[in-house]
Design a protein around this motif. Sequence first.
Motif, PDB file in Angstrom:
ATOM      1  N   ARG A  10      16.453  -5.625  -5.921  1.00 34.53           N
ATOM      2  CA  ARG A  10      15.565  -4.855  -5.046  1.00 34.53           C
ATOM      3  C   ARG A  10      14.353  -5.654  -4.597  1.00 34.53           C
ATOM      4  NH1 ARG A  10      14.148   0.330  -8.495  1.00 34.53           N
ATOM      5  NH2 ARG A  10      12.923   0.784  -6.603  1.00 34.53           N
ATOM      6  N   GLY A  11      14.242  -6.893  -5.043  1.00 33.44           N
ATOM      7  CA  GLY A  11      13.068  -7.695  -4.752  1.00 33.44           C
ATOM      8  C   GLY A  11      12.008  -7.479  -5.815  1.00 33.44           C
ATOM      9  N   LEU A  12      10.771  -7.302  -5.383  1.00 35.11           N
ATOM     10  CA  LEU A  12       9.657  -7.037  -6.288  1.00 35.11           C
ATOM     11  C   LEU A  12       9.374  -5.545  -6.305  1.00 35.11           C
ATOM     12  CD1 LEU A  12       7.276  -9.930  -5.185  1.00 35.11           C
ATOM     13  CD2 LEU A  12       9.025  -9.971  -6.970  1.00 35.11           C
ATOM     14  N   VAL A  13       9.171  -5.014  -7.493  1.00 35.29           N
ATOM     15  CA  VAL A  13       8.935  -3.579  -7.645  1.00 35.29           C
ATOM     16  C   VAL A  13       7.725  -3.384  -8.542  1.00 35.29           C
ATOM     17  CG1 VAL A  13       9.885  -1.368  -8.380  1.00 35.29           C
ATOM     18  CG2 VAL A  13      11.411  -3.110  -7.409  1.00 35.29           C
ATOM     19  N   ARG A  14       6.837  -2.480  -8.121  1.00 30.47           N
ATOM     20  CA  ARG A  14       5.709  -2.085  -8.948  1.00 30.47           C
ATOM     21  C   ARG A  14       5.472  -0.595  -8.761  1.00 30.47           C
ATOM     22  NH1 ARG A  14       0.471  -4.648  -5.754  1.00 30.47           N
ATOM     23  NH2 ARG A  14       0.699  -3.451  -3.803  1.00 30.47           N
ATOM     24  N   GLN A  43       6.718   0.939  -5.384  1.00 29.65           N
ATOM     25  CA  GLN A  43       6.485   0.172  -4.167  1.00 29.65           C
ATOM     26  C   GLN A  43       7.323  -1.097  -4.244  1.00 29.65           C
ATOM     27  OE1 GLN A  43       2.423  -0.883  -3.485  1.00 29.65           O
ATOM     28  NE2 GLN A  43       2.782  -1.652  -1.423  1.00 29.65           N
ATOM     29  N   GLU A  44       8.094  -1.366  -3.203  1.00 25.99           N
ATOM     30  CA  GLU A  44       9.017  -2.490  -3.196  1.00 25.99           C
ATOM     31  C   GLU A  44       8.614  -3.497  -2.130  1.00 25.99           C
ATOM     32  OE1 GLU A  44      12.951  -1.096  -2.653  1.00 25.99           O
ATOM     33  OE2 GLU A  44      12.861   0.393  -4.266  1.00 25.99           O
ATOM     34  N   GLN A  45       8.969  -4.760  -2.397  1.00 25.80           N
ATOM     35  CA  GLN A  45       8.764  -5.830  -1.429  1.00 25.80           C
ATOM     36  C   GLN A  45       9.935  -6.779  -1.545  1.00 25.80           C
ATOM     37  OE1 GLN A  45       4.820  -7.398  -0.861  1.00 25.80           O
ATOM     38  NE2 GLN A  45       5.579  -9.500  -0.698  1.00 25.80           N
ATOM     39  N   VAL A  96       3.503  -6.632 -10.864  1.00 24.72           N
ATOM     40  CA  VAL A  96       4.954  -6.562 -10.674  1.00 24.72           C
ATOM     41  C   VAL A  96       5.618  -6.132 -11.981  1.00 24.72           C
ATOM     42  CG1 VAL A  96       7.022  -7.883 -10.121  1.00 24.72           C
ATOM     43  CG2 VAL A  96       4.904  -8.288  -8.865  1.00 24.72           C
ATOM     44  N   GLU A  97       6.507  -5.178 -11.883  1.00 23.43           N
ATOM     45  CA  GLU A  97       7.211  -4.670 -13.050  1.00 23.43           C
ATOM     46  C   GLU A  97       8.695  -5.014 -13.059  1.00 23.43           C
ATOM     47  OE1 GLU A  97       6.503  -0.507 -13.207  1.00 23.43           O
ATOM     48  OE2 GLU A  97       4.357  -0.721 -13.669  1.00 23.43           O
ATOM     49  N   GLN A  98       9.240  -5.418 -11.913  1.00 21.14           N
ATOM     50  CA  GLN A  98      10.671  -5.709 -11.849  1.00 21.14           C
ATOM     51  C   GLN A  98      10.922  -6.750 -10.776  1.00 21.14           C
ATOM     52  OE1 GLN A  98      13.147  -2.278 -11.217  1.00 21.14           O
ATOM     53  NE2 GLN A  98      14.975  -3.484 -10.823  1.00 21.14           N
ATOM     54  N   ILE A  99      11.777  -7.729 -11.095  1.00 17.35           N
ATOM     55  CA  ILE A  99      12.217  -8.750 -10.148  1.00 17.35           C
ATOM     56  C   ILE A  99      13.733  -8.774 -10.198  1.00 17.35           C
ATOM     57  CG2 ILE A  99      12.157 -11.186  -9.532  1.00 17.35           C
ATOM     58  CD1 ILE A  99       9.478 -11.425 -10.795  1.00 17.35           C
TER      59      ILE A  99
END
Length: 387
Positions: free
Chosen positions: A202-206, A215-217, A196-199
């Motif tokens: 947008r949720g979780l982003v990698r 890729q988002e979740q 994971v690179e960002q919280i």
Amino acid sequence: MRLRRDPRLERSAHLLPSSGARPRYDLTQRSGRPRRDPRQEAASQTVRLAPRLRIDRTQHVSLLASAAQAAPIPESKPAVVRVEDAALRVLVIADPGKGPLTPMDRQLLAAARIAAGAAGGVVLAIDREVEDGGSAGADRVVLLPDSAHPADRFETALALRTAIPLAHMMLPETPAGGDLGRRLAARFGWALFSGVEQIGARGLVRAVRGRKVDQEQAECPEILTLAPDMVPLRSDAPREGRIVSLDLPQAKRAVERVRPARGSLPLADSDFVVSAGNGIRDFELFRNVAAALGGTPGASRVVCDSGDMPRAAQVGASGTVLAADCYLALGIAGAPQHLQGIAGCRHVIAVNTDLHAAMVERAELAIVADAQPVMEALLRLAQEKQP
């Protein structure tokens, strides 16, 4: 028709009788009203509050005077945030280590605070006592047994999960943390979102490697691993950081730590780098010093351009960017691109004849001297310490 003004005639009307050679004029009545003296007005309203002068613009001198006699008010610290056990949501398992929290540990806690929210709680599981767990964002701290074997850490994580059944588990995307996260996901069939690179909103982003897309979740899974140097550190109110005692299994397997040969690691992986700059004249002595200290030899761009050190040893934005624990700069002035290359170094030691060099300003410890005698003294002391 308006009459033309004569400034010289108007000025001569304000001439004062003077015995000196220089004429003097009284211009205070020029506009028909007396001229204000701001300094005198401020002096009449000044109330002395040590260590600065303060001016009462509202004329309430009595209130300020009473405040001046009162004791100074200490700076208020933010109140510690406390949460109940039922609000705990995220379990953070840090990598094995020594000393205080590492930058990766702090990034994990910062990401866990975002995932838990303001009302949620974060539990930090770590194998050593730390004093700044609460200030970094941990509501609870669990001390793990000292175990470096992956199987032992897996069994400890299973017991920890049974004792504290939280909704989410967060680990670093490192060899140790990534291995443990994948073991847990495979054992329980939990959803895993790695790297994971960002919280945030947008949720979780990698990043999807090689495809130049993200890729988002939206929802946080049971297990996620955090990529290094992606989440900024937190600066909000400190948390409680209460230590929780749990009966966890001790290590059963012996681990032999094999240390690499001195100076054999590449620059990007080395924890200790000794670099030479334009102030080094004896490079044979420099290599002996780096080998005696157990550091990986590096160099500035000027030294690599001259051929005194190989291009692979270049440190800087145009060479190798370091993340070492200690960086020893010998005779390096500190060009901007070189300082960019050592921005991730934890401790910097500089040896330079220029007190105002950029490298000296960047260093925590600086020796203002010629690097040649300093290297000779370092080599002599290192040889004396060797058995």
